[in-house]
Design an enzyme around this catalytic site. Structure first.
Site, PDB file in Angstrom:
ATOM      1  N   TYR A 143     -13.565  12.335  15.235  1.00 37.65           N
ATOM      2  CA  TYR A 143     -12.542  11.505  14.583  1.00 37.65           C
ATOM      3  C   TYR A 143     -13.217  10.375  13.797  1.00 37.65           C
ATOM      4  O   TYR A 143     -12.890  10.125  12.634  1.00 37.65           O
ATOM      5  CB  TYR A 143     -11.594  10.937  15.653  1.00 37.65           C
ATOM      6  CG  TYR A 143     -10.692   9.816  15.206  1.00 37.65           C
ATOM      7  CD1 TYR A 143      -9.574  10.074  14.410  1.00 37.65           C
ATOM      8  CD2 TYR A 143     -10.940   8.497  15.592  1.00 37.65           C
ATOM      9  CE1 TYR A 143      -8.732   9.034  14.009  1.00 37.65           C
ATOM     10  CE2 TYR A 143     -10.098   7.464  15.197  1.00 37.65           C
ATOM     11  CZ  TYR A 143      -9.001   7.734  14.411  1.00 37.65           C
ATOM     12  OH  TYR A 143      -8.170   6.716  14.023  1.00 37.65           O
ATOM     13  N   VAL A 189      -2.890   2.478  25.198  1.00 38.38           N
ATOM     14  CA  VAL A 189      -2.607   2.193  26.616  1.00 38.38           C
ATOM     15  C   VAL A 189      -1.442   1.241  26.829  1.00 38.38           C
ATOM     16  O   VAL A 189      -0.747   1.352  27.831  1.00 38.38           O
ATOM     17  CB  VAL A 189      -3.845   1.669  27.395  1.00 38.38           C
ATOM     18  CG1 VAL A 189      -4.838   2.754  27.666  1.00 38.38           C
ATOM     19  CG2 VAL A 189      -4.464   0.467  26.742  1.00 38.38           C
TER      20      VAL A 189
HETATM   21  P1  NAD Z   1       0.635   8.011  14.295  1.00 36.76           P
HETATM   22  O1  NAD Z   1       0.236   9.345  14.844  1.00 36.76           O
HETATM   23  O2  NAD Z   1       1.828   7.342  14.876  1.00 36.76           O
HETATM   24  O3  NAD Z   1       0.865   8.095  12.742  1.00 36.76           O
HETATM   25  C1  NAD Z   1       0.269   9.084  11.921  1.00 36.76           C
HETATM   26  C2  NAD Z   1       1.371   9.660  11.045  1.00 36.76           C
HETATM   27  O4  NAD Z   1       0.785  10.579  10.134  1.00 36.76           O
HETATM   28  C3  NAD Z   1       2.417  10.435  11.849  1.00 36.76           C
HETATM   29  O5  NAD Z   1       3.712  10.097  11.389  1.00 36.76           O
HETATM   30  C4  NAD Z   1       2.106  11.896  11.560  1.00 36.76           C
HETATM   31  O6  NAD Z   1       3.243  12.718  11.616  1.00 36.76           O
HETATM   32  C5  NAD Z   1       1.507  11.789  10.161  1.00 36.76           C
HETATM   33  N1  NAD Z   1       0.553  12.846   9.865  1.00 36.76           N
HETATM   34  C6  NAD Z   1      -0.500  13.250  10.643  1.00 36.76           C
HETATM   35  N2  NAD Z   1      -1.183  14.217  10.015  1.00 36.76           N
HETATM   36  C7  NAD Z   1      -0.553  14.425   8.831  1.00 36.76           C
HETATM   37  C8  NAD Z   1      -0.777  15.305   7.738  1.00 36.76           C
HETATM   38  N3  NAD Z   1      -1.796  16.151   7.755  1.00 36.76           N
HETATM   39  N4  NAD Z   1       0.072  15.265   6.685  1.00 36.76           N
HETATM   40  C9  NAD Z   1       1.123  14.398   6.651  1.00 36.76           C
HETATM   41  N5  NAD Z   1       1.381  13.532   7.655  1.00 36.76           N
HETATM   42  C10 NAD Z   1       0.553  13.545   8.721  1.00 36.76           C
HETATM   43  O7  NAD Z   1      -0.651   7.094  14.394  1.00 36.76           O
HETATM   44  P2  NAD Z   1      -0.903   5.557  14.033  1.00 36.76           P
HETATM   45  O8  NAD Z   1      -1.449   4.925  15.240  1.00 36.76           O
HETATM   46  O9  NAD Z   1       0.285   4.965  13.369  1.00 36.76           O
HETATM   47  O10 NAD Z   1      -2.099   5.689  12.991  1.00 36.76           O
HETATM   48  C11 NAD Z   1      -1.921   5.512  11.586  1.00 36.76           C
HETATM   49  C12 NAD Z   1      -3.285   5.409  10.910  1.00 36.76           C
HETATM   50  O11 NAD Z   1      -3.992   4.284  11.415  1.00 36.76           O
HETATM   51  C13 NAD Z   1      -4.183   6.627  11.120  1.00 36.76           C
HETATM   52  O12 NAD Z   1      -4.849   6.892   9.900  1.00 36.76           O
HETATM   53  C14 NAD Z   1      -5.180   6.164  12.162  1.00 36.76           C
HETATM   54  O13 NAD Z   1      -6.418   6.821  12.039  1.00 36.76           O
HETATM   55  C15 NAD Z   1      -5.298   4.699  11.804  1.00 36.76           C
HETATM   56  N6  NAD Z   1      -5.756   3.879  12.940  1.00 36.76           N
HETATM   57  C16 NAD Z   1      -4.931   3.687  14.018  1.00 36.76           C
HETATM   58  C17 NAD Z   1      -5.379   2.901  15.090  1.00 36.76           C
HETATM   59  C18 NAD Z   1      -4.512   2.638  16.299  1.00 36.76           C
HETATM   60  O14 NAD Z   1      -4.962   1.911  17.191  1.00 36.76           O
HETATM   61  N7  NAD Z   1      -3.301   3.163  16.395  1.00 36.76           N
HETATM   62  C19 NAD Z   1      -6.657   2.339  15.042  1.00 36.76           C
HETATM   63  C20 NAD Z   1      -7.464   2.577  13.951  1.00 36.76           C
HETATM   64  C21 NAD Z   1      -6.990   3.331  12.894  1.00 36.76           C
END
Ligand code: NAD
Length: 307
Positions: free
Chosen positions: A141, A184
């Site tokens: 990832y 978490v």
């Molecule tokens: P999440 O899973 O809630 O959101 C991701 C969204 O993208 C979902 O709605 C999913 O349906 C959509 N998705 C996934 N793959 C897809 C695809 N191939 N085509 C179209 N839509 C797609 O996760 P999140 O926590 O909201 O994360 C959002 C972004 O933030 C991500 O890029 C993640 O890598 C980044 N991020 C999150 C965190 C965290 O702590 N949550 C930390 C660092 C980075």
């Protein structure tokens, strides 16, 4: 402005959409609902259900001609990236490249990219890590998120693309998936509200830097007009252990509980915290929400929305 938000049905993306609409922007959401939910999508946003890997994404760009792209769609499960790196790379690298190529082709003024400070730096030598800390992924990832950072850099050089990369710490808040493998605060909140005994992987001493989703939204808002071709950590610089988070959530839920302990899972770092001085200087961002207040807000949400 017209802003296309990928992943706008997900946890972080949906809060960004709400705020952008509240500020008067026109918002288009592209999401394949793999982990997101249609009901998270603001009713004032135009919604396209599509995988960002799909070549037909260009039709949406052609039709909508967004000024800004805010790219949050990704497969975010570290364990999944370890067990199926090809799937992870397809969604996170090829999908992102499709978003980037279309942004160049359709003259997007700025692409804002959600990267990860929590995973990219690996085991941090001297926490908190600033943006110059060596990149040392220990999960696929992290590799895929890092690859996209480099594609952005190269598309800026080759095609003049403007971008801002935000490297988030551990984001938490309302709408986070409480049934997933990560997050978490949401997982403990749901389990404690349902009288289940949460599991801590490891001995409880692993630390993370927890940043509220509302502070993250603010960083995305500032990035609309600032931080051209910059990479910024978005964190608090504070390390909180798994056991401390557990205790805060239990206190807010109002239960006396002890967690179960299980072996640490592969692909996880032991300690992580981010130095966000650069984004403070250049974008004027700083975290405003304490972990205690943020947890209270998150627990209040899960009391109403247990899925
Ligand atoms: P999440 O899973 O809630 O959101 C991701 C969204 O993208 C979902 O709605 C999913 O349906 C959509 N998705 C996934 N793959 C897809 C695809 N191939 N085509 C179209 N839509 C797609 O996760 P999140 O926590 O909201 O994360 C959002 C972004 O933030 C991500 O890029 C993640 O890598 C980044 N991020 C999150 C965190 C965290 O702590 N949550 C930390 C660092 C980075």
């Amino acid at each position: 402005m017209k802003i296309l938000v990928t992943g706008g049905a997900g946890f972080i993306g949906s809060h960004i959409v709400d705020t952008l609409i509240g500020e008067g922007h026109e918002v288009v959401v592209v999401d394949n609902l793999s982990t997101g939910f249609k009901e998270n999508v603001n009713s004032k946003a135009k919604f396209y259900e599509m995988n960002i890997v799909d070549r037909a994404l260009s039709k949406i760009f052609d039709e909508e001609k967004p000024d800004i792209v805010n790219h949050h769609a990704a497969q975010i499960d570290v364990r999944k990236s370890v067990s199926d790196p090809i799937f992870d790379a397809e969604q996170n690298i090829i999908g992102s490249l499709n978003v980037i190529e279309n942004s160049v082709k359709y003259g997007v003024k700025k692409l804002i990219y959600a990267s990860t400070g929590g995973a990219l730096y690996g085991e941090i030598e001297n926490p908190p890590a600033d943006e110059n800390h060596p990149i040392s992924p220990i999960s696929n990832y992290a590799v895929s998120k890092c690859a996209v950072e480099f594609y952005l850099l190269v598309h800026a050089k080759l095609h003049g693309l403007n971008y801002t990369t935000l490297r988030y710490a551990n984001v938490y808040g309302p709408r986070q998936n409480s049934l997933g493998e990560a997050g978490v605060v949401a997982i403990f909140a749901r389990q404690l509200l349902m009288n289940e005994q949460p599991t801590i992987f490891g001995d409880g001493s692993k630390t993370r830097d927890y940043v509220s989703v509302f502070d993250v939204v603010e960083a995305n808002k500032l990035s609309l007009t600032k931080g051209y071709n910059g990479i910024y950590n978005i964190g608090t610089g504070v390390e909180t252990s798994d056991k401390e988070v557990f205790d805060i959530v239990a206190q807010v839920v109002g239960v006396k509980a002890e967690p179960k302990y299980a072996p640490v899972r592969p692909g996880e770092v032991n300690h992580s915290s981010l130095d966000s001085a650069k984004v403070g200087r250049e974008l004027g961002w700083k975290p405003k929400i304490s972990l205690k207040d943020g947890v209270a807000n998150t627990v209040a949400y899960f009391r109403k929305h247990l899925r």
